[in-house]
Design a protein around this motif. Structure first.
Motif, mmCIF file in Angstrom:
data_model
loop_
_atom_site.group_PDB
_atom_site.id
_atom_site.type_symbol
_atom_site.label_atom_id
_atom_site.label_comp_id
_atom_site.label_asym_id
_atom_site.label_seq_id
_atom_site.Cartn_x
_atom_site.Cartn_y
_atom_site.Cartn_z
ATOM 1 N N LEU A 1 0.912 -1.390 0.106
ATOM 2 C CA LEU A 1 0.009 -0.184 -0.078
ATOM 3 C C LEU A 1 1.009 1.464 -0.142
ATOM 4 O O LEU A 1 0.413 2.034 -0.532
ATOM 5 N N ALA B 1 -8.615 0.524 2.929
ATOM 6 C CA ALA B 1 -7.559 -0.337 2.722
ATOM 7 C C ALA B 1 -6.669 -0.879 3.442
ATOM 8 O O ALA B 1 -6.127 -1.842 3.382
ATOM 9 N N ALA C 1 -6.676 -2.121 -3.523
ATOM 10 C CA ALA C 1 -6.154 -2.677 -2.574
ATOM 11 C C ALA C 1 -7.020 -4.361 -2.474
ATOM 12 O O ALA C 1 -6.351 -5.255 -1.958
#
Lengths: 234, 223
Positions: B73, B103, B160
């Motif tokens: 991420l 996410a 994600a």
């Protein structure tokens, strides 16, 4: 108040994650209402504002809740960008480094610190093992500090930045853990740069008033021993 | 003559079935960035991987002009910031915070629960099954009637979660439940994701994932 806007912070100062939010708010000189939770219980407002995790801190800005401590820090940094120095670095690669270390600190390093705090008073082996992991992590962070600070006072350079907040929020508990384990964790011999940084960080205006004292945290830990209230990162 | 990939200076160290690596592939594809893909043998990690991610020694690692970025991420946010076309994160700070929250939720919950689902037996397995249904229902709640988590835009949360759609079949089979029954909106979203070229080119067929998990089960003596 921050220009007629309504800011509320839900939490307890014993939580390092709440401390993070407090530091960020102070860096931007924002006024806010602190809504103190009662240890061992969760207020209705907390449950309503963070239904997914039911955890502190929650920042409520004009009635809208923001959850997860480092997400709150980024939110404050973005909304009040003009109100104070930038918390995140401006260069995308430096930002990625900052975010990387925040993840490392929470996912890999903090669990070892938590082990010391939660260990039974007479479990010396558990405490010693956890302390070793904490120190090993701090040594990695010492190297990171050298690279990120580039000779200046903080990970963020001249001013308190993202990694400073991510790591610095734990200093109260780190000192409490030293007392609880009888082991030196902030060791000048092993991590001289971080020891210097820790002193500067704790003396910073934005940090002083929200950093809990180690002795109080030792007492707090005794209160919560055996419960799950000494929270996992959020 | 430098190739487009060489000009961009982007290298991705990855492992074919990794949903974390796939996030990076999807993000790069959404931005139209050419890059060099390097498949890692996780039982024999390359010196480059060990040098670029010495702390975790894990994929994915994005290397941009020689500088490494680690953590999927973090990589996706980096890609979003460096290549500003087709923004993945919304510009409104509150919406950004929400996107980051969800996410992060995917990160904290989906993979860990999925692993418990295929690895554990008995009561622990039953708990994993309950947890997975709850996790997917929470995600369905956040999605609502939107086309994507990002609204009209395929955004940060979509990136994600999209790689995990290839794991739905494995979760359903190991957990003995139907994701379509429990989460019809999420199932429809997963179909829409698969229709996106950036996702279909980056993510493997669910049966391949199931086959891979089968091999992992043998390796860990689970049956």
């Amino acid at each position: 108040m921050a220009g007629g806007q309504e800011l509320k912070l839900l939490g307890l100062w014993e939580s390092p994650f709440v401390v993070r939010s407090g530091i960020a708010l102070n860096l931007k000189r924002l006024g806010y209402e602190f809504l103190e939770e009662v240890p061992g219980t969760k207020s209705e407002l907390l449950l309503k504002s963070n239904p997914v995790y039911k955890k502190m801190p929650v920042l409520i800005h004009n009635g809208k809740p923001i959850c997860e401590s480092m997400i709150i820090v980024q939110y404050i940094d973005k909304v009040w960008a003009a109100a104070g120095p930038s918390i995140l670095p401006s260069d995308p690669h430096d930002r990625a480094i900052a975010r990387f270390w925040a993840v490392y600190i929470d996912d890999k390093w903090f669990p070892s610190l938590l082990k010391i705090v939660r260990a039974k008073a007479d479990d010396e082996e558990e405490k010693a093992e956890a302390a070793e992991q904490v120190i090993a992590g701090l040594q990695l962070l010492e190297e990171a500090f050298e690279k990120c600070s580039k000779g200046k006072d903080f990970f963020g350079g001249q001013t308190v930045g993202y990694i400073d907040i991510a790591l610095g929020c734990y200093l109260g508990w780190l000192k409490a853990a030293e007392k609880m384990a009888g082991i030196k964790l902030l060791d000048k011999e092993k991590i001289p740069l971080l020891v210097g940084w820790a002193e500067r960080f704790c003396s910073a205006d934005a940090v002083k008033e929200v950093m809990p004292e180690a002795d109080k945290l030792v007492e707090f830990a005794k209160l919560l021993r055996g419960t799950q209230n000494v929270a996992a990162p959020n | 003559m430098a190739t487009a990939a060489e000009k961009e200076g982007v290298v991705l160290l990855d492992f074919w079935v990794s949903p974390f690596g796939q996030r990076c592939r999807i993000a790069l594809a959404e931005k139209g960035v050419e890059y060099e893909y390097k498949e890692e043998n996780l039982s024999d990690k390359s010196p480059l991987l060990l040098k670029m991610n010495p702390i975790h020694k894990k994929i994915p690692v994005l290397i941009h002009h020689g500088k490494p970025i680690c953590e999927s991420l973090v990589i996706v946010q980096y890609i979003d910031e460096v290549w500003s076309n087709n923004p993945l994160l919304p510009s409104d700070p509150y919406e950004r915070a929400k996107a980051r929250f969800w996410a992060d939720f995917v990160d904290k919950k989906v993979s860990e629960c999925g692993t418990r689902l295929w690895k554990l037996k008995g009561e622990a397995h039953e708990e994993a099954r309950k947890d997975m249904i709850e996790i997917l229902k929470l995600l369905e709640g956040e999605l609502g009637d939107k086309k994507y988590f990002g609204g009209e835009i395929f955004g940060f949360v979509d990136v994600a979660l999209a790689p995990f759609t290839a794991w739905f079949y494995t979760y359903e089979t190991c957990g003995k439940f139907s994701i379509e029954k429990e989460c019809p909106k999420l199932t429809a979203w997963a179909k829409r994701c698969k229709e996106r070229e950036t996702v279909s080119k980056s993510v493997h067929h669910p049966h391949k994932v199931y086959e891979y998990v089968g091999k992992l089960k043998k390796k860990y003596g689970v049956e």
